[in-house]
Design a protein around this motif. Structure first.
Motif, mmCIF file in Angstrom:
data_model
loop_
_atom_site.group_PDB
_atom_site.id
_atom_site.type_symbol
_atom_site.label_atom_id
_atom_site.label_comp_id
_atom_site.label_asym_id
_atom_site.label_seq_id
_atom_site.Cartn_x
_atom_site.Cartn_y
_atom_site.Cartn_z
ATOM 1 N N THR A 132 53.377 47.156 58.897
ATOM 2 C CA THR A 132 52.777 47.055 60.422
ATOM 3 C C THR A 132 53.533 47.755 61.322
ATOM 4 N N GLN A 133 54.975 48.270 61.107
ATOM 5 C CA GLN A 133 55.845 49.123 61.869
ATOM 6 C C GLN A 133 55.719 50.697 61.688
ATOM 7 N N LYS A 134 55.328 50.896 60.148
ATOM 8 C CA LYS A 134 55.158 52.378 59.709
ATOM 9 C C LYS A 134 56.237 53.219 60.249
ATOM 10 N N PHE A 135 57.601 52.830 59.738
ATOM 11 C CA PHE A 135 58.569 53.377 60.087
ATOM 12 C C PHE A 135 58.625 54.915 59.573
ATOM 13 N N GLU A 136 58.802 55.954 60.449
ATOM 14 C CA GLU A 136 58.719 57.363 60.217
ATOM 15 C C GLU A 136 59.583 57.566 58.872
ATOM 16 N N ARG A 137 60.787 57.082 59.167
ATOM 17 C CA ARG A 137 61.992 57.042 58.135
ATOM 18 C C ARG A 137 62.482 55.748 57.592
ATOM 19 N N MET A 138 62.475 55.423 56.418
ATOM 20 C CA MET A 138 63.021 54.280 56.106
ATOM 21 C C MET A 138 63.754 54.021 54.825
ATOM 22 N N GLY A 139 64.884 53.444 54.492
ATOM 23 C CA GLY A 139 65.474 53.415 53.422
ATOM 24 C C GLY A 139 65.735 51.611 52.998
ATOM 25 N N ALA A 140 65.555 51.372 51.657
ATOM 26 C CA ALA A 140 65.695 50.057 51.414
ATOM 27 C C ALA A 140 66.956 49.980 50.208
ATOM 28 N N PHE A 141 67.920 48.908 50.319
ATOM 29 C CA PHE A 141 69.099 48.826 49.599
ATOM 30 C C PHE A 141 69.200 47.545 49.140
ATOM 31 N N PRO A 142 69.533 47.245 47.755
ATOM 32 C CA PRO A 142 69.708 45.854 47.373
ATOM 33 C C PRO A 142 71.232 45.298 48.003
ATOM 34 N N TYR A 143 71.132 44.132 48.172
ATOM 35 C CA TYR A 143 72.513 43.367 48.769
ATOM 36 C C TYR A 143 73.402 43.489 47.439
ATOM 37 N N SER A 144 74.957 44.001 47.806
ATOM 38 C CA SER A 144 76.117 44.132 47.150
ATOM 39 C C SER A 144 77.017 43.205 47.713
ATOM 40 N N GLU A 145 77.575 42.313 47.101
ATOM 41 C CA GLU A 145 78.567 41.239 47.649
ATOM 42 C C GLU A 145 79.943 42.019 47.722
ATOM 43 N N GLU A 146 80.293 42.025 48.970
ATOM 44 C CA GLU A 146 81.673 42.748 49.198
ATOM 45 C C GLU A 146 82.698 41.556 49.489
ATOM 46 N N GLU A 147 83.845 41.868 49.020
ATOM 47 C CA GLU A 147 84.918 40.781 48.974
ATOM 48 C C GLU A 147 85.510 40.859 50.522
ATOM 49 N N GLY A 148 85.803 39.561 50.835
ATOM 50 C CA GLY A 148 86.529 39.608 52.365
ATOM 51 C C GLY A 148 85.242 39.472 53.214
ATOM 52 N N THR A 149 83.917 39.359 53.131
ATOM 53 C CA THR A 149 83.145 39.504 53.991
ATOM 54 C C THR A 149 82.519 37.990 54.006
ATOM 55 N N TYR A 150 82.035 37.548 55.194
ATOM 56 C CA TYR A 150 81.585 36.314 55.606
ATOM 57 C C TYR A 150 80.488 35.812 54.306
ATOM 58 N N SER A 151 79.758 36.611 53.936
ATOM 59 C CA SER A 151 78.765 36.205 53.039
ATOM 60 C C SER A 151 79.400 35.967 51.464
ATOM 61 N N ALA A 152 80.324 36.997 51.247
ATOM 62 C CA ALA A 152 80.958 36.638 49.940
ATOM 63 C C ALA A 152 81.965 35.502 49.896
ATOM 64 N N ASN A 153 82.300 34.907 51.042
ATOM 65 C CA ASN A 153 83.281 33.877 51.002
ATOM 66 C C ASN A 153 82.537 32.407 51.260
ATOM 67 N N ASN A 154 81.223 32.736 51.711
ATOM 68 C CA ASN A 154 80.577 31.423 51.973
ATOM 69 C C ASN A 154 79.089 31.318 51.682
ATOM 70 N N TYR A 155 78.586 32.273 50.988
ATOM 71 C CA TYR A 155 77.280 32.377 50.215
ATOM 72 C C TYR A 155 77.175 32.773 48.891
ATOM 73 N N LYS A 156 76.466 31.961 48.010
ATOM 74 C CA LYS A 156 76.159 32.482 46.511
ATOM 75 C C LYS A 156 75.247 33.473 46.566
#
Length: 431
Positions: A314-338
């Motif tokens: 819908t937005q048709k961004f003129e420039r866009m990149g997509a990246f897979p999630y990579s767990e980084e130690e010490g971050t909230y998601s690494a400490n609290n999410y599977k």
């Protein structure tokens, strides 16, 4: 030492590159020759400026350090120093893990390398740099750090809270760069939106960009890495009014599902994101928005991802990149999410999003056919001169391939008639 040549190996983002350029200027002041060509090492001293942002970048940094440790063992280099984000993040661990490095420096104490070599830091040339990009453009770092603390991001762990550089200091650096032939400025920060809040108690990005725009010789200013929440809206007025401020905004959006945005700690909702994009496009007609999307975040369901795909369509961004999630130690998601989205699913989602974007990119490029656009020439290749429009940042965005029927100069601007287009390239001629 056999010679006074320092070899810089620059890894990671353009913010790291600016640090290397500033350190190079200090070294050259006291008689060193600084080189930035890791494929052709000539010097006795090697400085590796590392990235520590995501897993792949950390792996590249470690492998590069180990490669140069081998060169040191073979006595092909005499001294090996490591600086930058990886070094700062693992400052206590790295000396024990890789002891062949002569000394590690963190993200913000790289000036101490001068002391290691028996030299002193010269405050009088703090705005000077050794320009390693093509001489007509440069990256301009206006702040460090980030206050956002998104759940997945290690940047605040590495760099700390947001810290703005004073406006006067930045303007002086711009004037010095212009005196060296720089015409185009990529304004960079981890978070442009917060610029000035710590120093001046209010958002100051628009004032800063106006001050840079006023410097004679500045032809293009392009903004990188804004955030959509607490956005400095007045900068859009500056973009409209100033011809040398490109209609280009790099803003990290990451996702659109309220479920994922909340889990990411993005402090913005889907409705607010859509309102943000609508306002930006209304206030700056013709603006090109560059964004990044993060897929496979913990808890991202198939429904969340489908919502993201529809958002991109819908937005048709003129420039866009997509990246897979990579767990980084010490971050909230690494400490609290599977990390519960399988790697193959993450990659499938990235591939699907980028396939959607490929079609959008072609439509955007083809819409420029038969237009005449202002283009700066970056380099000459056997069959074409290669340039960019105001909508294209170096190294990450499409280029313009120009017929070599006229003698064009690197670093100069030309009006180019666009004759054809592909997904990520335009073709043109100077008439």
């Amino acid at each position: 030492m056999k010679n006074k040549i320092v070899e810089f190996v620059n890894l990671g983002c353009s913010k790291n590159l600016v640090d290397s350029e500033k350190l190079s200027a200090q070294l050259e002041r006291v008689g060193y020759r600084c080189r930035h060509d890791s494929d052709n090492i000539m010097g006795d001293i090697v400085v590796i400026n590392t990235c520590g942002f995501i897993g792949d970048a950390k792996e590249e940094s470690i492998n590069t350090i180990l490669e140069f440790c081998e060169l040191k063992k073979k006595k092909k280099i005499s001294k090996l120093y490591v600086m930058g984000c990886l070094s700062g993040r693992y400052f206590d661990e790295l000396p024990g893990e890789i002891p062949d490095v002569d000394r590690y420096f963190g993200k913000f104490n790289y000036q101490d390398l001068l002391k290691e070599l028996g030299e002193t830091y010269d405050e009088l040339i703090c705005s000077e740099r050794t320009i390693t990009t093509p001489s007509h453009y440069a990256y301009l770092k206006i702040s460090e750090g980030c206050n956002r603390h998104c759940a997945y991001c290690a940047i605040p762990i590495i760099t700390g809270n947001h810290k703005s550089r004073p406006i006067e200091e930045i303007v002086e650096e711009v004037k010095w760069l212009v005196s060296k032939g720089v015409k185009e400025f990529q304004v960079i920060a981890q978070d442009l939106s917060f610029y000035g809040l710590d120093l001046y108690k209010e958002l100051k990005l628009s004032e800063l960009i106006e001050r840079i725009s006023d410097v004679e010789g500045v032809e293009w200013i392009r903004l990188h890495y804004a955030y959509p929440s607490q956005f400095p809206w007045d900068v859009l007025r500056v973009m409209r009014e100033r011809k040398n401020v490109c209609k280009y905004l790099d803003v990290a959006l990451q996702h659109i599902s309220d479920n994922v945005l909340a889990r990411m700690h993005r402090h913005i909702t889907k409705a607010e994101t859509l309102d943000f994009l609508d306002r930006v496009r209304k206030e700056v007609p013709g603006i090109h928005i560059r964004t990044t999307l993060l897929v496979g975040f913990p808890g991202e369901t198939d429904e969340d991802f489908e919502e993201l795909v529809q958002f991109a369509k819908t937005q048709k961004f003129e420039r866009m990149g997509a990246f897979p999630y990579s767990e980084e130690e010490g971050t909230y998601s690494a400490n609290n999410y599977k990390d519960d989205v399988p790697e193959e699913v993450k990659q499938e989602r990235v591939d699907r999003l980028m396939k959607v974007q490929q079609r959008i990119a072609f439509e955007n490029s083809y819409s420029k056919k038969d237009l005449t656009l202002k283009v700066i020439i970056d380099r000459e290749e056997p069959d074409y001169f290669i340039g960019r429009t105001e909508f294209d940042s170096p190294e990450v965005d499409p280029e313009v391939l120009i017929k070599k029927d006229k003698d064009l100069k690197i670093g100069e601007f030309y009006d180019v008639y666009i004759t054809d287009a592909e997904e990520f390239e335009l073709f043109g001629e100077v008439r």
